[in-house]
Design a protein around this motif. Sequence first.
Motif, PDB file in Angstrom:
ATOM      1  N   ALA A  54       0.847  -1.196   0.000  1.00  0.00           N
ATOM      2  CA  ALA A  54       0.000   0.000   0.000  1.00  0.00           C
ATOM      3  C   ALA A  54       0.880   1.242   0.000  1.00  0.00           C
ATOM      4  N   LYS A  55       0.381   2.297  -0.647  1.00  0.00           N
ATOM      5  CA  LYS A  55       1.145   3.535  -0.658  1.00  0.00           C
ATOM      6  C   LYS A  55       0.219   4.731  -0.795  1.00  0.00           C
ATOM      7  N   ALA A  56       0.676   5.841  -0.241  1.00  0.00           N
ATOM      8  CA  ALA A  56       0.027   7.140  -0.431  1.00  0.00           C
ATOM      9  C   ALA A  56       0.898   7.956  -1.371  1.00  0.00           C
ATOM     10  N   PHE A  57       0.259   8.821  -2.175  1.00  0.00           N
ATOM     11  CA  PHE A  57       1.049   9.542  -3.165  1.00  0.00           C
ATOM     12  C   PHE A  57       0.461  10.916  -3.457  1.00  0.00           C
ATOM     13  N   TYR A  58       1.347  11.735  -4.003  1.00  0.00           N
ATOM     14  CA  TYR A  58       0.973  13.031  -4.580  1.00  0.00           C
ATOM     15  C   TYR A  58       1.268  12.957  -6.072  1.00  0.00           C
ATOM     16  N   ILE A  59       0.307  13.410  -6.889  1.00  0.00           N
ATOM     17  CA  ILE A  59       0.451  13.331  -8.340  1.00  0.00           C
ATOM     18  C   ILE A  59       0.207  14.695  -8.964  1.00  0.00           C
ATOM     19  N   LYS A  60       1.031  15.015  -9.918  1.00  0.00           N
ATOM     20  CA  LYS A  60       0.783  16.163 -10.786  1.00  0.00           C
ATOM     21  C   LYS A  60       0.637  15.611 -12.203  1.00  0.00           C
ATOM     22  N   THR A  61      -0.580  15.693 -12.757  1.00  0.00           N
ATOM     23  CA  THR A  61      -0.836  15.144 -14.084  1.00  0.00           C
ATOM     24  C   THR A  61      -1.964  15.908 -14.741  1.00  0.00           C
ATOM     25  N   SER A  62      -2.122  15.710 -16.030  1.00  0.00           N
ATOM     26  CA  SER A  62      -3.222  16.324 -16.775  1.00  0.00           C
ATOM     27  C   SER A  62      -3.242  15.724 -18.170  1.00  0.00           C
ATOM     28  N   ASN A  63      -4.322  16.002 -18.886  1.00  0.00           N
ATOM     29  CA  ASN A  63      -4.409  15.672 -20.299  1.00  0.00           C
ATOM     30  C   ASN A  63      -4.708  16.967 -21.039  1.00  0.00           C
ATOM     31  N   SER A  64      -3.712  17.512 -21.725  1.00  0.00           N
ATOM     32  CA  SER A  64      -3.848  18.801 -22.395  1.00  0.00           C
ATOM     33  C   SER A  64      -3.605  18.644 -23.892  1.00  0.00           C
ATOM     34  N   LEU A  65      -4.069  19.643 -24.644  1.00  0.00           N
ATOM     35  CA  LEU A  65      -3.893  19.666 -26.089  1.00  0.00           C
ATOM     36  C   LEU A  65      -3.134  20.909 -26.514  1.00  0.00           C
ATOM     37  N   VAL A  66      -2.167  20.725 -27.411  1.00  0.00           N
ATOM     38  CA  VAL A  66      -1.501  21.842 -28.077  1.00  0.00           C
ATOM     39  C   VAL A  66      -1.942  21.814 -29.532  1.00  0.00           C
ATOM     40  N   TYR A  80      -5.531  23.427 -21.545  1.00  0.00           N
ATOM     41  CA  TYR A  80      -5.057  22.641 -20.410  1.00  0.00           C
ATOM     42  C   TYR A  80      -5.995  22.814 -19.219  1.00  0.00           C
ATOM     43  N   PRO A  81      -6.109  21.784 -18.368  1.00  0.00           N
ATOM     44  CA  PRO A  81      -7.079  21.817 -17.267  1.00  0.00           C
ATOM     45  C   PRO A  81      -6.626  22.706 -16.124  1.00  0.00           C
ATOM     46  N   ASN A  82      -7.611  23.238 -15.384  1.00  0.00           N
ATOM     47  CA  ASN A  82      -7.320  24.051 -14.207  1.00  0.00           C
ATOM     48  C   ASN A  82      -6.708  23.216 -13.101  1.00  0.00           C
ATOM     49  N   LYS A  83      -7.229  22.015 -12.909  1.00  0.00           N
ATOM     50  CA  LYS A  83      -6.728  21.134 -11.853  1.00  0.00           C
ATOM     51  C   LYS A  83      -5.737  20.132 -12.444  1.00  0.00           C
ATOM     52  N   GLN A  84      -4.539  20.086 -11.856  1.00  0.00           N
ATOM     53  CA  GLN A  84      -3.522  19.166 -12.321  1.00  0.00           C
ATOM     54  C   GLN A  84      -2.868  18.386 -11.181  1.00  0.00           C
ATOM     55  N   ASP A  85      -3.142  18.745  -9.927  1.00  0.00           N
ATOM     56  CA  ASP A  85      -2.519  18.107  -8.779  1.00  0.00           C
ATOM     57  C   ASP A  85      -3.536  17.250  -8.041  1.00  0.00           C
ATOM     58  N   LYS A  86      -3.083  16.071  -7.572  1.00  0.00           N
ATOM     59  CA  LYS A  86      -3.980  15.145  -6.906  1.00  0.00           C
ATOM     60  C   LYS A  86      -3.261  14.475  -5.743  1.00  0.00           C
ATOM     61  N   ILE A  87      -4.050  13.938  -4.829  1.00  0.00           N
ATOM     62  CA  ILE A  87      -3.547  13.062  -3.786  1.00  0.00           C
ATOM     63  C   ILE A  87      -4.353  11.781  -3.850  1.00  0.00           C
ATOM     64  N   GLY A  88      -3.762  10.683  -3.395  1.00  0.00           N
ATOM     65  CA  GLY A  88      -4.488   9.434  -3.494  1.00  0.00           C
ATOM     66  C   GLY A  88      -3.764   8.297  -2.808  1.00  0.00           C
ATOM     67  N   ALA A  89      -4.248   7.092  -3.063  1.00  0.00           N
ATOM     68  CA  ALA A  89      -3.689   5.886  -2.463  1.00  0.00           C
ATOM     69  C   ALA A  89      -3.798   4.739  -3.457  1.00  0.00           C
ATOM     70  N   ALA A  90      -2.936   3.763  -3.299  1.00  0.00           N
ATOM     71  CA  ALA A  90      -2.931   2.583  -4.160  1.00  0.00           C
ATOM     72  C   ALA A  90      -2.706   1.346  -3.304  1.00  0.00           C
ATOM     73  N   VAL A  91      -3.230   0.234  -3.774  1.00  0.00           N
ATOM     74  CA  VAL A  91      -3.044  -1.045  -3.085  1.00  0.00           C
ATOM     75  C   VAL A  91      -2.803  -2.120  -4.130  1.00  0.00           C
ATOM     76  N   ALA A  92      -1.913  -3.047  -3.823  1.00  0.00           N
ATOM     77  CA  ALA A  92      -1.593  -4.129  -4.749  1.00  0.00           C
ATOM     78  C   ALA A  92      -1.437  -5.422  -3.964  1.00  0.00           C
TER      79      ALA A  92
END
Length: 350
Positions: A54-66, A80-92
């Motif tokens: 398990a892990k906690a993470f911070y992500i900076k991502t987006s889907n933008s067009l040029v 490009y989107p206004n929101k690009q930063d996220k927090i979350g968790a993953a489990v494997a």
Amino acid sequence: MDLKSCFLSFALLLFSYLAFAQSTALNTAIDTSAVVYGKKANDYIYIYKNRITAKAFYIKTSNSLVISGREGEDVGFNLYPNKQDKIGAAVAFRSLSASYSFSPNSLAENPNDKDSKLFNLNIRTYLGKHWMQTLDIYNQKGFYLDGHIEDSNSHIYLQDTKSFKIGGATSYIFNENFSYRALANQTEKQLKSAGTFIPTLVYYYTRHNVLFDDEFGNREINTKIKSYNIAIAPSYQYNYIPTKNVFISLGASAGLGLNFSSSKNKLDALDNEDLTSLLTEINFNGSITYDIDSLYFGAHYNYLILNYNADSFTYIKDNIPYFQAFVGYRFKASNKLVQRAENFNDNLIP
């Protein structure tokens, strides 16, 4: 049903199926009194077989067009989107991994711009020793439009503009001494340096609804762009182990394929167009992880670029930058969970 509900339903369905698999294999004798929580697959890979990662993470991502002109026109836009930063968790656990993340208002580029949203779901699974399957979903609302037409510059917030992308990749990992799990979800540990050739089939469906009203409430932009992308992308990935606690991975791919685009302008039907064009794919990534027994932390960076013609006049770069910083821990799985997993495998593969 929204995407968050779909994710929760998927998790519930998976849990229910595991429980059902257990109930249909009551006669299977499994000794779980002494669960082995890890083993060496070979001299190159250590498997955390019966541990929940398990892990906690911070992500900076987006889907933008040029967007730029194909024939040298003085036209260029960046959507490009206004929101690009996220927090979350993953489990494997075993061959399945899933993650969930969200973007709170406090992480928006401009928190005062209302109704902006960003949702991203990633699922990765492995089939046998060589096959890997990924699924990505992006759902975004609230975009900025920066660019110029001839001598006019613009910086516009499009609060009603939406984007949806779903797709993924099917990959074949040639070298059995190479661990992609050590890179992607830390359920394995690469003991010695190893590299591999990974041919990949990449496919995405993307929909952009670009909407904008002027200050008087009159609609100036109302365009829907649909895009289907498919490409064959050979890649190479190398895991480098300078010390037993440090993991470094680098990789890149370059692919060719086809794009099928449909552009519909609801304000001017003369601008509607369907087009099939050549698609090029470029992807590169880098990762570093420091591992201390069950505790680990690190960072990962990935950049995917899809290039294609949207219509007779415009050329598009579909960008997906991705940065993740994470910290995680490997927990011992309970005997009951291990038994459910073993029963699931027995029912899946008689």
